[in-house]
Structures are given as structure tokens and as C-alpha cells.
Design a protein around this motif. Structure first.
Motif, mmCIF file in Angstrom:
data_model
loop_
_atom_site.group_PDB
_atom_site.id
_atom_site.type_symbol
_atom_site.label_atom_id
_atom_site.label_comp_id
_atom_site.label_asym_id
_atom_site.label_seq_id
_atom_site.Cartn_x
_atom_site.Cartn_y
_atom_site.Cartn_z
ATOM 1 N N THR A 30 -18.898 7.139 19.466
ATOM 2 C CA THR A 30 -18.675 7.550 18.080
ATOM 3 C C THR A 30 -19.481 6.644 17.159
ATOM 4 N N THR A 62 -20.088 5.978 13.230
ATOM 5 C CA THR A 62 -19.436 6.288 11.954
ATOM 6 C C THR A 62 -20.184 5.633 10.798
ATOM 7 N N GLU A 73 -20.044 12.292 17.202
ATOM 8 C CA GLU A 73 -19.322 11.987 18.440
ATOM 9 C C GLU A 73 -20.078 12.597 19.613
ATOM 10 N N SER A 93 -18.996 11.006 10.841
ATOM 11 C CA SER A 93 -19.319 10.443 12.150
ATOM 12 C C SER A 93 -19.918 11.488 13.081
ATOM 13 N N ASN A 148 -18.077 15.034 12.738
ATOM 14 C CA ASN A 148 -16.700 14.969 12.250
ATOM 15 C C ASN A 148 -16.684 14.533 10.793
ATOM 16 N N SER A 200 -20.235 13.133 23.734
ATOM 17 C CA SER A 200 -19.597 13.087 25.054
ATOM 18 C C SER A 200 -20.707 12.896 26.079
#
Length: 253
Positions: A154, A156, A164, A162, A182, A166
Motif C-alpha cells: 500500500t 499512501t 494497493e 492510496s 483507494n 496484490s
């Protein structure tokens, strides 16, 4: 004569009344016999359990617990020996702080990079099935297992916005599995309906390469993930040993 007739009538009425009283008392006695009859003892209705059966059950439980404790002790010894392997220290240029809470299956890496807050959640190693070349004899794809560690990265900004990522870290590469933006201003209900963007593999190749470079400049690179793989393997051994000791304490109580 009239006086005698009155006496006989009174005597007849008295006899009739006495007869009704006697019959009523007889009925009352019969009705109360069921109440006066002795009730069966509640002790006689209880199921019979011999003391020998209870003793046998307790003995079987004790034997099974002792057997389980012996197996657990053997596992503890093996896990303890594996845990004695010296842990590799991070290099001096390792850019992250490691937050490792005992009993948790993940650790958190954190750092600040030019005003950005970088957080990486690293989970326990796992096995992934990967495609290899066709089998020469069978003419089909062969699946092989390869160890990897899942990463949740993440990044930010000061505004709270932010990115993110995976990711899955293998021994020779880091693979981005997904990407989302996000916005902290979105409510939880709006976040569930928000558009997460296309599948990462569907993005333009140049964009995908740019995101890999984006992560690399922030410390998500092979040297970091290789060290974290060794670290998480060691943590897995420690947590397993902790779990075995907790299990042993439960059986002994």
C-alpha cells in the motif's frame, strides 16, 4: 297411632340418610387409595452405571492423553531443532522497519519515501502451481510447485489517496496480481461498488512495466523479498513451535 306413624317415618328417614353417608365414605376411601399407595422410588428408575465402567472410561482417557502428549513432545523436539538454525540478518541497505507480532501469521514492513507512506503486509510462504514446458513423452503441460510469499503493498499519499498492489514474490521475480486505487472519501458502501479498474494483465505492456519500476524504486525488489522469504520461513517454524506448546498446555490441564 298418629304419633307412632311419625316415629316410624322419622326412623326411616334417618336410616336413609345414614345409608347415603356410608356410601359416600366408602367412595372416598376407594378414591384415596391411589393417593395413599406407595410411589416407586426414583432411585429404582435411574439407569445403572457400574463403578467399573466409570473407572475404565477414565483410564482410557488418561492413556489417550498420554499418547497424544508423547507425539506432541516429539514434534516439539523436532521443531525446536529446526528453530535453532541461525537467522540471516538483513543487509544494511534494507529500507523497511519490520513489525512482527508473536502469534500472527503475517508481518508488516513500513517506511517513508518522499512523503509517501509505504506499507507491505507479508504473509507466510505457500506453494504455487506453475506451468512448465510440455512433457516430451506425454505432450501435455506439466505443473510444478514453487514456493512464494504473498505481498500486499500500500502506497499512501498525504491526502490519504492510496494505491494497493496484490503481489506474489517468487525466488526470481515479483508478480503483480492486481491493482486498485483507494479514496478515503468514499464510504464503505460506495467502496464496495467502486470500479477497481481492469485486470492488471490486460493493461498496456508499457504501463505494466512502469508499475513494476514504480514498486522497485520504493523498495519492493528481489533483494528485499528474498530476505523476507527466509524471515517468514523462520517465523513459520517459530509459530508452529508456539502452537505446539499451547496445544501441550491444553492437554495437560
Amino acid at each position: 297411632m298418629a304419633f307412632g306413624w311419625c316415629i316410624r317415618r322419622s326412623a326411616s328417614s334417618l336410616a336413609s340418610v345414614c345409608g347415603r353417608v356410608a356410601r359416600a365414605q366408602a367412595v372416598s376411601v376407594v378414591g384415596n387409595r391411589s393417593f395413599l399407595a406407595p410411589k416407586p422410588s426414583s432411585f429404582l428408575l435411574r439407569p445403572f452405571v457400574s463403578r467399573g465402567f466409570l473407572f475404565s472410561t477414565a483410564t482410557d482417557q488418561l492413556k489417550s492423553d498420554q499418547t497424544l502428549l508423547q507425539v506432541i513432545d516429539s514434534e516439539i523436539n523436532d521443531a525446536f531443532e529446526a528453530d535453532l538454525v541461525e537467522e540471516t540478518r538483513a543487509s544494511d541497505d534494507f529500507p523497511f522497519r519490520i513489525e512482527d507480532k508473536p502469534g500472527h501469521r503475517a508481518v508488516t514492513l513500513s517506511r517513508e519515501y518522499h512523503g509517501e507512506q509505504i506499507k507491505v503486509e507479508v504473509s507466510m510462504p505457500g506453494l504455487d502451481m506453475c506451468d512448465t514446458e510440455d512433457d516430451e513423452n506425454e505432450g501435455r503441460d506439466v505443473k510444478q510447485s514453487e514456493t512464494s510469499i504473498p505481498l500486499l503493498v500500500t502506497v499512501t499519499k498525504k491526502s490519504g489517496l492510496s494505491l494497493e498492489f496484490s503481489c506474489t514474490a517468487f525466488s526470481d521475480e515479483i508478480v503483480i496480481d492486481g491493482l486498485s486505487v483507494n479514496n478515503p472519501d468514499n464510504s464503505s458502501s460506495e467502496g464496495q461498488l467502486a470500479y477497481d479498474g481492469p485486470d492488471f494483465q490486460e493493461l498496456d505492456e508499457n504501463m505494466r512495466k512502469s508499475f513494476y519500476k514504480f514498486l522497485e524504486t520504493r523498495g519492493i525488489k528481489a533483494s528485499v523479498t528474498d530476505y523476507m522469504y527466509e524471515y517468514m520461513t523462520k517465523k513459520d517454524s517459530r509459530e508452529y513451535l508456539r502452537w505446539l506448546n499451547n496445544l501441550k498446555n491444553f492437554i495437560q490441564e
